[in-house]
Design a protein around this motif. Structure first.
Motif, PDB file in Angstrom:
ATOM      1  N   LEU A  20       0.686  -1.520  -0.085  1.00  0.00           N
ATOM      2  CA  LEU A  20       0.009   0.273  -0.029  1.00  0.00           C
ATOM      3  C   LEU A  20       0.125   0.841  -0.007  1.00  0.00           C
ATOM      4  CD1 LEU A  20      -3.131   0.860  -0.077  1.00  0.00           C
ATOM      5  CD2 LEU A  20      -2.747   1.067   2.161  1.00  0.00           C
ATOM      6  N   GLY A  21       1.951   1.415   1.033  1.00  0.00           N
ATOM      7  CA  GLY A  21       2.700   1.887   0.578  1.00  0.00           C
ATOM      8  C   GLY A  21       3.464   2.251  -0.439  1.00  0.00           C
ATOM      9  N   ILE A  22       3.904   1.481  -1.126  1.00  0.00           N
ATOM     10  CA  ILE A  22       4.489   1.834  -2.345  1.00  0.00           C
ATOM     11  C   ILE A  22       3.338   2.250  -3.732  1.00  0.00           C
ATOM     12  CG2 ILE A  22       5.371   0.360  -4.677  1.00  0.00           C
ATOM     13  CD1 ILE A  22       7.104  -1.358  -2.650  1.00  0.00           C
ATOM     14  N   PHE A  23       2.033   1.591  -3.582  1.00  0.00           N
ATOM     15  CA  PHE A  23       1.448   2.451  -4.235  1.00  0.00           C
ATOM     16  C   PHE A  23       0.970   3.907  -4.246  1.00  0.00           C
ATOM     17  CE2 PHE A  23      -3.020   3.396  -5.916  1.00  0.00           C
ATOM     18  CZ  PHE A  23      -2.738   2.354  -7.398  1.00  0.00           C
ATOM     19  N   GLY A  24       1.031   4.119  -3.423  1.00  0.00           N
ATOM     20  CA  GLY A  24       0.575   5.610  -2.335  1.00  0.00           C
ATOM     21  C   GLY A  24       1.797   6.536  -3.216  1.00  0.00           C
ATOM     22  N   LEU A  25       2.561   5.743  -2.615  1.00  0.00           N
ATOM     23  CA  LEU A  25       3.784   6.569  -3.083  1.00  0.00           C
ATOM     24  C   LEU A  25       4.108   7.123  -4.539  1.00  0.00           C
ATOM     25  CD1 LEU A  25       6.225   8.419  -1.492  1.00  0.00           C
ATOM     26  CD2 LEU A  25       8.051   6.368  -2.217  1.00  0.00           C
ATOM     27  N   ALA A  26       3.687   6.047  -4.805  1.00  0.00           N
ATOM     28  CA  ALA A  26       3.654   6.328  -6.984  1.00  0.00           C
ATOM     29  C   ALA A  26       2.963   6.727  -7.559  1.00  0.00           C
ATOM     30  CB  ALA A  26       3.567   4.923  -7.450  1.00  0.00           C
ATOM     31  N   PHE A  27       1.323   6.646  -6.768  1.00  0.00           N
ATOM     32  CA  PHE A  27       0.042   8.261  -7.158  1.00  0.00           C
ATOM     33  C   PHE A  27       0.586   8.960  -6.661  1.00  0.00           C
ATOM     34  CE2 PHE A  27      -3.654   9.348  -6.666  1.00  0.00           C
ATOM     35  CZ  PHE A  27      -4.676   8.772  -7.975  1.00  0.00           C
ATOM     36  N   PHE A  28       1.466   9.506  -5.405  1.00  0.00           N
ATOM     37  CA  PHE A  28       1.645  10.667  -5.109  1.00  0.00           C
ATOM     38  C   PHE A  28       2.322  11.873  -6.605  1.00  0.00           C
ATOM     39  CE2 PHE A  28       4.911  13.944  -3.354  1.00  0.00           C
ATOM     40  CZ  PHE A  28       4.193  14.361  -3.311  1.00  0.00           C
ATOM     41  N   TYR A  29       3.268  10.472  -6.968  1.00  0.00           N
ATOM     42  CA  TYR A  29       3.733  11.397  -8.415  1.00  0.00           C
ATOM     43  C   TYR A  29       4.009  10.992  -9.358  1.00  0.00           C
ATOM     44  CZ  TYR A  29       8.783  11.388  -4.893  1.00  0.00           C
ATOM     45  OH  TYR A  29       9.443  11.976  -4.293  1.00  0.00           O
ATOM     46  N   ILE A  30       2.327  10.170  -9.743  1.00  0.00           N
ATOM     47  CA  ILE A  30       2.019  10.861 -10.519  1.00  0.00           C
ATOM     48  C   ILE A  30       1.192  11.906 -10.490  1.00  0.00           C
ATOM     49  CG2 ILE A  30       0.091   9.593 -12.343  1.00  0.00           C
ATOM     50  CD1 ILE A  30       0.837   7.047 -11.334  1.00  0.00           C
ATOM     51  N   ALA A  31       0.005  11.833  -9.727  1.00  0.00           N
ATOM     52  CA  ALA A  31      -0.917  13.037  -9.240  1.00  0.00           C
ATOM     53  C   ALA A  31      -0.184  14.304  -9.664  1.00  0.00           C
ATOM     54  CB  ALA A  31      -2.081  13.185  -8.110  1.00  0.00           C
ATOM     55  N   THR A  32       1.090  14.552  -8.514  1.00  0.00           N
ATOM     56  CA  THR A  32       1.796  16.153  -8.487  1.00  0.00           C
ATOM     57  C   THR A  32       2.751  16.343  -9.783  1.00  0.00           C
ATOM     58  OG1 THR A  32       3.638  14.064  -8.003  1.00  0.00           O
ATOM     59  CG2 THR A  32       1.586  15.789  -5.725  1.00  0.00           C
ATOM     60  N   GLU A  33       3.406  14.719 -10.946  1.00  0.00           N
ATOM     61  CA  GLU A  33       4.172  15.348 -11.884  1.00  0.00           C
ATOM     62  C   GLU A  33       4.873  16.075 -11.306  1.00  0.00           C
ATOM     63  OE1 GLU A  33       1.186  17.798 -14.784  1.00  0.00           O
ATOM     64  OE2 GLU A  33       0.331  15.318 -15.407  1.00  0.00           O
ATOM     65  N   LYS A  34       5.572  15.245 -10.055  1.00  0.00           N
ATOM     66  CA  LYS A  34       6.921  15.307  -9.727  1.00  0.00           C
ATOM     67  C   LYS A  34       8.124  14.595 -10.957  1.00  0.00           C
ATOM     68  CE  LYS A  34       5.657  17.432  -5.280  1.00  0.00           C
ATOM     69  NZ  LYS A  34       6.559  18.440  -5.156  1.00  0.00           N
ATOM     70  N   ALA A  35       8.119  13.708 -10.962  1.00  0.00           N
ATOM     71  CA  ALA A  35       8.136  12.818 -11.552  1.00  0.00           C
ATOM     72  C   ALA A  35       7.614  12.259 -13.315  1.00  0.00           C
ATOM     73  CB  ALA A  35       9.063  11.683 -10.865  1.00  0.00           C
ATOM     74  N   ASN A  36       8.309  11.751 -14.615  1.00  0.00           N
ATOM     75  CA  ASN A  36       7.507  11.275 -15.319  1.00  0.00           C
ATOM     76  C   ASN A  36       6.711  10.105 -15.191  1.00  0.00           C
ATOM     77  OD1 ASN A  36       7.631   9.060 -17.925  1.00  0.00           O
ATOM     78  ND2 ASN A  36       7.513  11.400 -18.729  1.00  0.00           N
ATOM     79  N   LYS A  37       5.657  10.061 -14.903  1.00  0.00           N
ATOM     80  CA  LYS A  37       4.705   8.746 -15.008  1.00  0.00           C
ATOM     81  C   LYS A  37       5.042   7.868 -15.202  1.00  0.00           C
ATOM     82  CE  LYS A  37       1.119   9.285 -18.203  1.00  0.00           C
ATOM     83  NZ  LYS A  37      -0.194   9.723 -19.251  1.00  0.00           N
TER      84      LYS A  37
END
Length: 428
Positions: free
Chosen positions: A7-24
């Motif tokens: 859940l932590g990995i998924f949540g962290l990945a979703f955060f970066y996708i949502a904020t566009e801080k990194a290439n999705k």
């Protein structure tokens, strides 16, 4: 511990996708690698398991349609349709949006929303560029319309195919039970867009006058190729509509159609393959693997078991939970793997229902929640991701939040109306 890590990995990945801080694409590949290296995803089974791995039907459906669109583009038909749509609307922004949304919503139940977006999005970009207006609002509105319209039939939205197969529901069952609320929701959505996108409507008299003077027939560069391509596309549409009768998955229809297009067009294969949105396909693969980690570690199953225990024998509460729960969860996990994962849970609840009507109401609540929840965020449905990929490739980037701030409003409206419909039709 393992469920929390997943859940932590998924949540962290979703955060970066949502904020566009990194290439999705980079984010989902790193997230997928983390799930696999830590043993959270089911190893090599992610390549073979239908419910706990990559959904190859989705991947190959997209690949086939991307090839088809790449070949059709060579005929100039998208320029033709763009000029036609601009002239039909007389360049009036809201009228143009309604026209494009209606085309999308009417086509989505008979193709599927991913295929429809891949056909309509290039036309939208062309017409907006002709009128020198930003295409982003129009693309967003079309995606929202496609997810609403696709809910109407068995083949309109990929989650419906999964639900129909598991529940034994026919094409006609979906038309009878889903189409009425879809028509109501879409009609209100058309009115809502007048206010949602009001700041984006621009009218450029000079550009409109220039477009009105164009002759759309001159946009067709190869009439012979267009006729051959349309013939193949017509056969493909029949294949999509009759896939349950022919026992051919939509992905196979798309791949066969792509092969036939290459054959009749004699196109340069490397050139056509450059038209494929490879980054979008890779993004889906990584996302499916991350979701498989949540399935394999029991995160989604635990949510389902908790819901079953909390519901008890209150079936209106069960339908409400399925509708709103699917709307919320489906907005954060792509609704295809979400539905594939939750369908066995719903089946267990349906088996305990006191009568057939009550059991069926749970399936319809589940389908409506998953389909309408696909509008919730930019990654909630395949059509959303595809549209954003097409927009980005054409130089009209749509951010995660640019899409999501409209999607949340439309999802809330759709789910609320769907609950009233389920309550009135099945429980009063």
């Amino acid at each position: 511990m393992r469920p929390l890590v997943a859940l932590g990995i998924f949540g962290l990945a979703f955060f970066y996708i949502a904020t566009e801080k990194a290439n999705k694409v980079r984010v989902v590949l790193i997230g997928a690698a983390g799930m696999l290296l830590l043993g959270l995803a089911p190893g090599t089974e992610v390549f073979f398991s239908e419910h706990e791995g990559i959904d190859w039907n989705v991947i190959f459906l997209l690949l086939g349609m991307m090839i088809v669109i790449g070949i059709i583009k060579q005929t100039g038909v998208f320029d033709y349709l763009g000029i036609w749509a601009a002239k039909r609307s007389r360049g009036e922004p809201y009228r143009l949006m309604v026209l494009l949304m209606t085309i999308t919503a009417v086509a989505s139940p008979f193709l599927d929303n991913v295929t429809t977006i891949m056909l309509v999005a290039p036309v939208t970009i062309v017409v907006c560029e002709r009128l020198r207006i930003p295409p982003q609002p129009y693309l967003i509105a079309e995606v929202l319309a496609s997810n609403i319209g696709g809910a109407a039939t068995l083949i309109g939205d990929p989650p419906n195919i999964i639900i129909g197969s598991r529940a034994g529901l026919s094409f006609n069952d979906f038309v009878v039970h889903m189409t009425p609320i879809v028509v109501i929701v879409f009609a209100l959505f058309v009115v809502l867009t007048r206010f949602l996108f009001r700041k984006s409507f621009r009218y450029n008299p000079e550009q409109v006058a220039a477009v009105m003077a164009l002759q759309e027939r001159r946009a067709i560069r190869d009439a012979g190729l267009l006729v051959r391509c349309l013939a193949v596309l017509a056969v493909m549409i029949v294949g999509f509509a009759l896939h349950s009768v022919l026992h051919l998955e939509p992905s196979l229809v798309a791949l066969l159609g792509a092969g036939a297009m290459l054959l009749v067009s004699r196109s340069d294969v490397p050139e056509i393959l450059r038209e494929v949105e490879w980054s979008t396909l890779v993004f889906f693969m990584g996302l499916f693997i991350m979701v498989s980690g949540l399935v394999n570690t029991g995160v989604i199953g635990a949510i389902g078991d908790w819901a079953v225990a909390a519901i008890g024998d209150n079936y209106l509460m069960a339908a409400t939970a399925l509708l709103f729960g699917s709307g919320v969860l489906g907005a954060f996990f792509d609704n295809i793997p979400y539905v594939a994962t939750m369908t066995p849970v719903v089946e267990g609840v349906v088996e305990q229902a006191p009568d057939h009507r009550t059991g069926q109401s749970l399936w319809w609540a589940f389908a409506l929640g998953a389909d309408f929840g696909g509008n919730g965020t930019a990654v909630a449905a395949s059509a959303n991701v595809v549209a954003l990929g097409i927009a980005s490739r054409s130089g009209h980037h749509i951010t995660f939040w640019q899409f999501t701030r409209y999607g949340i409003v439309v999802t809330a409206l759709s789910i609320g109306l769907a609950w009233v419909y389920v309550w009135l039709r099945y429980f009063t």
